[in-house]
Motif scaffolding. Structure first.
Motif, PDB file in Angstrom:
ATOM      1  N   VAL B  18       0.857  -1.222   0.012  1.00 23.94           N
ATOM      2  CA  VAL B  18      -0.164   0.086  -0.028  1.00 23.94           C
ATOM      3  C   VAL B  18       0.791   1.378   0.064  1.00 23.94           C
ATOM      4  O   VAL B  18       0.612   2.069  -0.981  1.00 23.94           O
ATOM      5  CB  VAL B  18      -0.956   0.016   1.476  1.00 23.94           C
ATOM      6  N   CYS B  19       1.855   1.328   1.052  1.00 27.16           N
ATOM      7  CA  CYS B  19       2.599   2.573   1.194  1.00 27.16           C
ATOM      8  C   CYS B  19       3.708   2.302   1.933  1.00 27.16           C
ATOM      9  O   CYS B  19       3.750   1.378   2.797  1.00 27.16           O
ATOM     10  CB  CYS B  19       1.652   3.629   1.660  1.00 27.16           C
ATOM     11  N   ALA B  23       4.724   6.999   5.603  1.00 22.52           N
ATOM     12  CA  ALA B  23       3.719   7.852   4.830  1.00 22.52           C
ATOM     13  C   ALA B  23       2.694   7.858   5.923  1.00 22.52           C
ATOM     14  O   ALA B  23       1.541   8.789   5.901  1.00 22.52           O
ATOM     15  CB  ALA B  23       3.132   7.374   3.671  1.00 22.52           C
ATOM     16  N   LEU B  24       2.735   6.939   7.038  1.00 20.32           N
ATOM     17  CA  LEU B  24       1.489   6.956   8.103  1.00 20.32           C
ATOM     18  C   LEU B  24       1.943   7.765   9.301  1.00 20.32           C
ATOM     19  O   LEU B  24       3.018   7.435   9.779  1.00 20.32           O
ATOM     20  CB  LEU B  24       1.185   5.442   8.271  1.00 20.32           C
ATOM     21  N   VAL B  25       1.118   8.846   9.793  1.00 23.19           N
ATOM     22  CA  VAL B  25       1.410   9.339  10.919  1.00 23.19           C
ATOM     23  C   VAL B  25       1.151   8.502  12.185  1.00 23.19           C
ATOM     24  O   VAL B  25      -0.062   8.135  12.037  1.00 23.19           O
ATOM     25  CB  VAL B  25       0.696  10.714  10.912  1.00 23.19           C
ATOM     26  N   PRO B  26       2.055   8.459  13.262  1.00 25.65           N
ATOM     27  CA  PRO B  26       1.602   7.518  14.245  1.00 25.65           C
ATOM     28  C   PRO B  26       0.316   8.167  14.887  1.00 25.65           C
ATOM     29  O   PRO B  26       0.214   9.545  15.120  1.00 25.65           O
ATOM     30  CB  PRO B  26       2.687   7.980  15.281  1.00 25.65           C
ATOM     31  N   GLU B  27      -0.692   7.350  15.382  1.00 23.00           N
ATOM     32  CA  GLU B  27      -1.769   7.581  15.900  1.00 23.00           C
ATOM     33  C   GLU B  27      -2.687   8.488  15.234  1.00 23.00           C
ATOM     34  O   GLU B  27      -3.583   9.341  15.830  1.00 23.00           O
ATOM     35  CB  GLU B  27      -1.599   8.478  17.308  1.00 23.00           C
ATOM     36  N   ARG B  28      -2.493   8.240  13.923  1.00 24.72           N
ATOM     37  CA  ARG B  28      -3.682   9.118  13.142  1.00 24.72           C
ATOM     38  C   ARG B  28      -3.834   8.246  11.979  1.00 24.72           C
ATOM     39  O   ARG B  28      -2.824   7.101  11.518  1.00 24.72           O
ATOM     40  CB  ARG B  28      -2.919  10.254  12.650  1.00 24.72           C
ATOM     41  N   ALA B  30      -5.255   6.849   7.796  1.00 26.17           N
ATOM     42  CA  ALA B  30      -5.186   6.981   6.568  1.00 26.17           C
ATOM     43  C   ALA B  30      -6.027   5.863   5.885  1.00 26.17           C
ATOM     44  O   ALA B  30      -6.008   4.976   6.177  1.00 26.17           O
ATOM     45  CB  ALA B  30      -3.578   7.122   6.072  1.00 26.17           C
ATOM     46  N   ALA B  31      -6.636   6.760   4.868  1.00 28.73           N
ATOM     47  CA  ALA B  31      -7.424   5.840   4.036  1.00 28.73           C
ATOM     48  C   ALA B  31      -6.593   5.086   2.643  1.00 28.73           C
ATOM     49  O   ALA B  31      -5.514   5.880   2.303  1.00 28.73           O
ATOM     50  CB  ALA B  31      -8.570   6.702   3.323  1.00 28.73           C
ATOM     51  N   ALA B  32      -6.970   3.908   2.479  1.00 28.29           N
ATOM     52  CA  ALA B  32      -6.212   3.099   1.253  1.00 28.29           C
ATOM     53  C   ALA B  32      -7.357   2.676   0.255  1.00 28.29           C
ATOM     54  O   ALA B  32      -8.171   2.381   0.570  1.00 28.29           O
ATOM     55  CB  ALA B  32      -5.263   2.267   1.681  1.00 28.29           C
ATOM     56  N   LEU B  33      -7.158   2.985  -1.256  1.00 29.76           N
ATOM     57  CA  LEU B  33      -8.110   2.566  -2.066  1.00 29.76           C
ATOM     58  C   LEU B  33      -7.345   1.177  -2.654  1.00 29.76           C
ATOM     59  O   LEU B  33      -6.545   1.410  -3.340  1.00 29.76           O
ATOM     60  CB  LEU B  33      -8.384   3.611  -3.240  1.00 29.76           C
ATOM     61  N   LEU B  34      -8.097   0.244  -2.341  1.00 29.33           N
ATOM     62  CA  LEU B  34      -7.536  -1.033  -2.915  1.00 29.33           C
ATOM     63  C   LEU B  34      -8.440  -1.823  -3.857  1.00 29.33           C
ATOM     64  O   LEU B  34      -9.729  -1.471  -4.009  1.00 29.33           O
ATOM     65  CB  LEU B  34      -7.079  -2.222  -1.432  1.00 29.33           C
ATOM     66  N   LEU B  50       1.760   4.012  18.174  1.00 28.82           N
ATOM     67  CA  LEU B  50       2.835   4.454  18.578  1.00 28.82           C
ATOM     68  C   LEU B  50       4.048   3.441  18.566  1.00 28.82           C
ATOM     69  O   LEU B  50       5.039   3.983  18.125  1.00 28.82           O
ATOM     70  CB  LEU B  50       2.777   4.874  20.033  1.00 28.82           C
ATOM     71  N   ARG B  71     -10.583   8.808   9.674  1.00 27.05           N
ATOM     72  CA  ARG B  71     -10.475  10.158  10.200  1.00 27.05           C
ATOM     73  C   ARG B  71     -10.808  10.370  11.551  1.00 27.05           C
ATOM     74  O   ARG B  71     -10.904  11.299  12.139  1.00 27.05           O
ATOM     75  CB  ARG B  71     -11.085  11.070   9.419  1.00 27.05           C
TER      76      ARG B  71
END
Ligand code: SRM
Ligand SMILES: Cc1cc2nc3c(=O)[nH]c(=O)nc-3n(C[C@H](O)[C@H](O)[C@H](O)COP(=O)(O)OP(=O)(O)OC[C@H]3O[C@@H](n4cnc5c(N)ncnc54)[C@H](O)[C@@H]3O)c2cc1C
Ligand code: SF4
Ligand code: FES
Lengths: 871, 132
Positions: B18-19, B23-28, B30-34, B50, B71
């Protein structure tokens, strides 16, 4: 007043609907709260004083005839005749005609400018008079407009007279209280208390003359209005307005004319069941002469109302005697007395603690063995009153002197466990037992619920501290932890956490949870917070000025909307609201907004907050949209934040023929000052250019209304589910004073309010209410004003537009992609249909029926350029 | 849109890169289109905790019907990692997708109460999600 209670109690208890009740009121309004009369100056709206639930008067079994004085009673025929000559039959007649203000036979008492203080009409007339005098006293000089001071006098130094004097002050007049007796409030308190009270009253800018008889009121030579008071001792006082508050006379004229016995000093004589000599005629409230006297207080009158209701329903209730405890409501002056305040009981012992300099005087009257409490007087500090009054006639634990010492001096007063039958709320006759019952049997878990359930604390509010204490104790006994813990991660309340973070000077969530977090049951560490504590901490950090809300670790704390700096809509897209300070926008600005909305296919509407909202923006479009807006000079409107939203304005003196100040200019200044200020809940302000109030400022957290001298500021207004009008905080401020006052109000709120608590409930729950808040911010009673000012100055200094900062920072910008593996691809499930010339999200049925359009990557024209026309 | 059941799927047939983890922010989220092996689009919400553990659940919020789970606010309940639905604030366990607090709400028609989860592996700094 007590008629209202009568009807309320009857409707509550007469579940079978056996009685139909007609109420004949001489005054043209619904029964209102006479005790709160002085509040009329503040609220300026008679409806706010209406008693109880207005729905009572819609009950089919209740008929209210307003402006319908009863002229006579025919006991034989059992009818009454109203002022229009209409005859109404009755089965039972209840007299609740109250009293009228007494007018002593002083020559000149009928001169224009002499008032009494009893009804809303009296108070409105008094206000009109003072305002007219002020107008007439304005003189143009070369140095500008000068106003002559308005000289007011109050004849009578009792409870009512002091209240009237306070009212004169509130109207901007000078006030002198003329008291015939040796000291103020001589019915309730002793000489020592009276002396202390005088000092406090003087401190409010009110003069006092005791031992003074008024011989004559003399007209002004030119106007013929009241102009001077002549005293028996030869003294004189020039006046422009006089309020007479020397007592009341029961309105027993109907009873007299109907041949019913009246008391020596008036009042319809009744027995302990409140029945007159005629078995079908009853009397309650101030008109009733019970045990040989009329009682001028609400609480006993309400009790009488309940007694008669009980009797009508076949009960056996009798009047138990009156509690004549009193507490003065004059703001900032604490006076209370109860029981045998003068120590007239044989062999009574008096314990006195006095601090003449501070104007504090406290006295307990005890039985000869100094154990049983017989009465008390408190002046300057009435804190012990709430807990001691219900102990009347009971033995006090420990040394009674402990109750008189100032807090912190000595060992402190022992905790009082009130007996169940102790009266806690005398206005509504609620005992300690009833409050405990509300918690233990009716499942009330906070003071608000107890108030709703028992009505305790809903009239004068004097008993609220005690109600709170009993409620809390009872909850604790029941094992209900009265917790103001934020969530499973923090045991502190928001206010405590705010102070903790501020004092410990912490700047990240990790540090804060490490230091102040709790380890939940079954876990090894405090964990990583949740959707409750994270946004709370985010808001605290932001209020303390911790840099951009998306910087570093704190980005992860932000609520969804804050994280995207936009409001999420039901389909997962966002709305965009650029700030338009004060609702002011240039034509060029409007064109930019319109063009952006058009180019991105956004649904557009004007918000209730005087600005424009554009809906349907996808995450990946937000930066592009904001780039255009920021370039055109727009900023974030913080529609997403628990922070300042809008400052609503009316057009004001620049265009409006009635405006007295530039309300738009002030609204813009306020909006620019407080923009971006993060707070426990959203903040809304309003500024009106004159008293017509077109900006609806009194519906706002802070409402500013222009006066000819400056600005009045109102606080704690709220829309939403429980609307509240804002209350007057301060009058006639200069612009500079206005800013300082609002700065402090907002900062105090930010520091001490609970999570998601708007200002209206905050003001209500703040210990001591609005008066205490006023003392903190106007008189610096806590010594924190410099601190509050500095905090606001830091905010104003550090403000930056959140969107502009994001556009300048690639790392922050990277968050605004639709998919981590396809950042520019729109969510394929979004679907729209046209409506009234714009787009709206499609319903599931419309999607299924295939009539919806997907969101397109580029701008869209959803329908033709013509608007649908609807019939 | 299909209704997704709450339990972790059996061994996946395909893994999709995926990524990068970074690219992923800790503790937040992200959407992925698969895409499923059958070619149907699937939206997945990825969460980096964390300690760099990565979790994947369905992006569709069953209580609002919108594709927004990524989100929500990440946190813990009793030490378990969770995400709160951004629209009506239901709390879901990230490891098994179970709805821990429904807040008195019911899912919109055609959706279950819990979130589907997807296996995740981070290989050489790249996040892979198992589908099928
Ligand atoms: C857009 C707007 C309606 C409109 O189209 O006019 C609006 C929209 C929402 N309001 Fe409002 N309110 C809007 C003006 C108001 C007003 C009128 C006003 O401000 O003069 C009020 C009553 C005044 C007040 O706040 O005291 C109002 C009282 C509320 C409340 C009740 C607050 C309360 O104290 O009880 C909520 C619920 C809440 O905040 O918890 C709310 C919540 C909301 C939310 C955030 C609901 C939500 O969570 O989705 C809506 C967000 C819409 C969005 O995405 O932008 N909105 N809302 C208005 C935006 C004004 C602006 O320019 O920022
Ligand atoms: C400024 C002020 C402050 C006060 N503060 C306190 C306080 O802090 N604590 C306290 O306990 N008490 C206080 N009081 C006293 C309290 O207001 C009275 O005790 C209470 O209002 C008495 O209630 P009531 O129903 O007997 O009389 P009222 O409230 O006077 O009601 C009687 C009504 O009957 C109407 N009426 C009279 N005759 C007729 C007729 N023939 N036909 C039709 N209608 C008629 C009158 O117009 C009036 O509206 C205060 C009073 C004032 C004025
Ligand atoms: S009133 Fe209700 S529906 Fe309308 S905008 Fe406000 S929150 Fe939304
Ligand atoms: S004593 Fe007045 S409200 Fe309770």
């Amino acid at each position: 007043m007590v008629a209202q209670r009568f009807v309320e109690a009857l409707r509550a208890r007469d579940t079978a609907g056996a009685w139909h009740v007609s109420v004949f009121a001489e005054e043209p309004r619904k029964p209102y709260d006479r005790v709160g009369l002085t509040r009329y100056f503040e609220v300026r709206d008679a409806d706010e004083l209406t008693l109880g639930d207005p729905a009572l008067w819609d009950d089919p079994l209740v008929t209210l005839h307003r402006d319908c004085k009863i002229e006579s009673v025919d006991r034989e025929a059992r009818t009454v005749t109203d002022r229009l000559g209409r005859v109404h039959a009755y089965d039972e007649l209840v007299l609740a005609t109250g009293s009228s203000a007494a007018m002593p036979p002083i020559p000149g008492n009928d001169l224009p400018g002499v008032f009494v203080y009893r009804t809303i009409d009296d108070v409105a007339a008094l206000r009109g008079w003072v305002e007219a005098k002020r107008e007439a006293g304005r003189v143009e000089t070369r140095r500008g407009v000068v106003e002559k001071p308005i000289r007011g006098a109050v004849i009578g130094g009792g409870l009512l007279g002091l209240e009237a004097a306070g009212a004169l002050k509130a109207l901007g007049a000078q006030a002198t209280v003329i008291q015939f007796g040796t000291h103020l409030m001589d019915v309730q308190i002793d000489l020592g208390g009276g002396e202390a009270l005088k000092r406090l009253i003087n401190g409010k800018g009110i003069s006092v003359r005791t031992g003074t008889a008024t011989k004559e009121m003399r007209p002004h030579r030119r106007t013929g209005h009241v102009g001077r008071l002549d005293f028996a001792d030869g003294g004189r006082l020039d006046v422009d307005v006089v309020v007479v508050a020397t007592g009341v006379r029961p309105r027993d004229e109907l009873a007299r004319a109907a041949g019913l016995p009246v008391g020596e000093r008036g009042g319809a004589v009744v027995d302990a069941t409140c029945r007159t000599q005629d078995p079908h005629v009853w009397a309650i409230g101030e008109v009733a002469c019970i045990d040989g006297r009329c009682i001028g207080l609400v609480a006993p009158g309400n009790t009488m109302a309940e007694v008669v209701v009980d009797r009508l329903l076949g009960g056996e209730a009798t009047f138990p005697g009156a509690d004549t405890a009193t507490k003065l409501k004059l703001s900032g002056v604490d006076v209370a007395s109860f029981g045998d305040a003068h120590g007239r009981t044989e062999d009574a012992v008096e314990l006195v603690w006095a601090d003449p300099l501070a104007g504090v005087y406290k006295k307990l009257v005890m039985s000869d063995d100094a154990r049983t409490l017989l009465g008390g007087v408190f002046v300057g500090d009435a804190t012990p009153y709430a807990s001691l009054r219900p102990m009347l006639g009971a033995e006090l634990p420990g040394d009674p002197a402990a109750f008189l010492l100032p807090e912190g001096g000595g060992a402190g007063a022992p905790a009082l466990e009130l007996p169940d039958d102790a009266a806690v709320c005398s206005c509504n006759n609620v005992s300690a037992g009833a409050i405990r019952g509300a918690v233990s049997e009716h499942g009330c878990t906070d003071v608000a619920a107890v108030k709703a359930c028992t009505r305790a604390g809903t009239t004068c509010g004097a008993c609220l501290p005690l109600v709170k204490k009993i409620t809390t104790t009872e909850l604790e006994k029941a094992g209900v932890e009265v917790s103001n813990a934020l969530c499973e991660h923090f045991e502190l309340s928001r206010a405590q956490l705010f102070d903790a973070v501020r004092v410990a000077d912490l700047h990240t969530f990790s540090e804060i949870i490490e230091r102040f977090g709790v380890v939940p049951d079954g876990a090894g560490s405090p964990g990583r917070g949740c959707d409750i504590c994270k946004p709370t901490v985010a808001s605290i950090l932001a209020s303390l000025g911790n840099g951009h809300i998306l910087s570093g670790e704190q980005a992860a704390l932000q609520d969804t909307n804050d994280h995207m700096l936009a409001n999420m809509q039901k389909d997962g897209t966002y709305s965009v609201v650029p700030r338009m300070p004060g609702g002011e926008v240039t034509p060029e600005g409007l064109i930019v907004v319109g063009q952006v909305a058009k180019d991105f296919g956004l649904y557009t509407k004007i918000t209730g907050g005087q600005r424009i909202d554009m809906f349907g923006a996808r995450v990946e479009q937000l930066p592009q949209i904001w780039r255009r807006l920021v370039d055109a000079g727009f900023e974030s409107g913080h529609a997403y934040g628990k922070s300042l939203r809008t400052v609503k304005s009316c057009v004001g003196s620049t265009w409006c023929r009635y405006g007295v100040q530039d309300s738009v200019g002030m609204a813009v200044e306020l909006e620019l000052r407080y923009r971006g200020l993060r707070s426990p809940h959203k903040l809304k302000l309003g500024v009106s250019g004159c008293a017509r109030e077109c900006a609806e400022a009194r519906g706002k957290d802070v409402g500013v209304i222009a006066t000819d001298k400056g600005w009045n500021v109102y606080v704690g207004g709220n829309g939403g589910q429980t609307p509240k009008h804002a209350q007057l905080l301060a009058e006639d401020l200069t612009s500079e004073e206005l800013l300082r006052t609002i700065d402090r109000f907002l900062m105090l709120y930010i520091r001490t309010a609970d999570r998601l608590q708007r200002t209206a409930p905050w003001v209500e729950e703040y210990e001591g209410g609005l008066d205490a808040i006023r003392a903190v911010i106007m008189e610096d009673s806590l010594g924190i004003c410099a601190d509050l000012d500095a905090a606001m100055a830091r905010h104003v200094e550090a403000y930056e537009d959140e969107w502009k900062a994001v556009l300048e920072d690639p790392e922050k910008l990277a968050r605004f992609g639709s998919f981590v593996n396809a950042p520019e691809v729109p969510d394929p499930d979004l679907a729209y249909v046209p409506e009234r010339g714009q787009k709206r999200p499609a319903t599931p049925d419309e999607v299924a029926a295939g009539i919806a359009e997907p969101a397109l990557a580029g701008p869209v024209l959803v329908s033709g350029p013509t608007l649908e026309v609807r019939a | 849109m299909t209704t997704l059941a709450p339990n972790p799927a059996p061994a996946p047939t395909t893994w999709t890169a995926v990524c990068p983890l970074d690219a992923l922010v800790p503790e937040r989220g992200a959407a992925a289109l698969l895409e499923t092996p059958g070619g149907a689009p699937v939206q997945v919400a990825l969460f980096r905790l964390l300690d760099d553990e990565v979790r994947a659940v369905q992006q569709l919020d069953p209580y609002s019907g919108a594709n927004v789970m990524s989100r929500g606010i990440v946190g813990t309940r009793g030490g378990e990692p969770t995400v709160a639905g951004p629209v009506y604030k239901q709390v879901f366990a990230l490891r098994d997708g179970r709805c821990l607090e429904a807040g008195g709400k019911t899912p919109v028609d055609g959706h279950g109460a819990h979130l589907a989860t997807f296996p995740v592996e981070v290989r050489d700094g790249v996040v892979h999600v198992g589908l099928g």
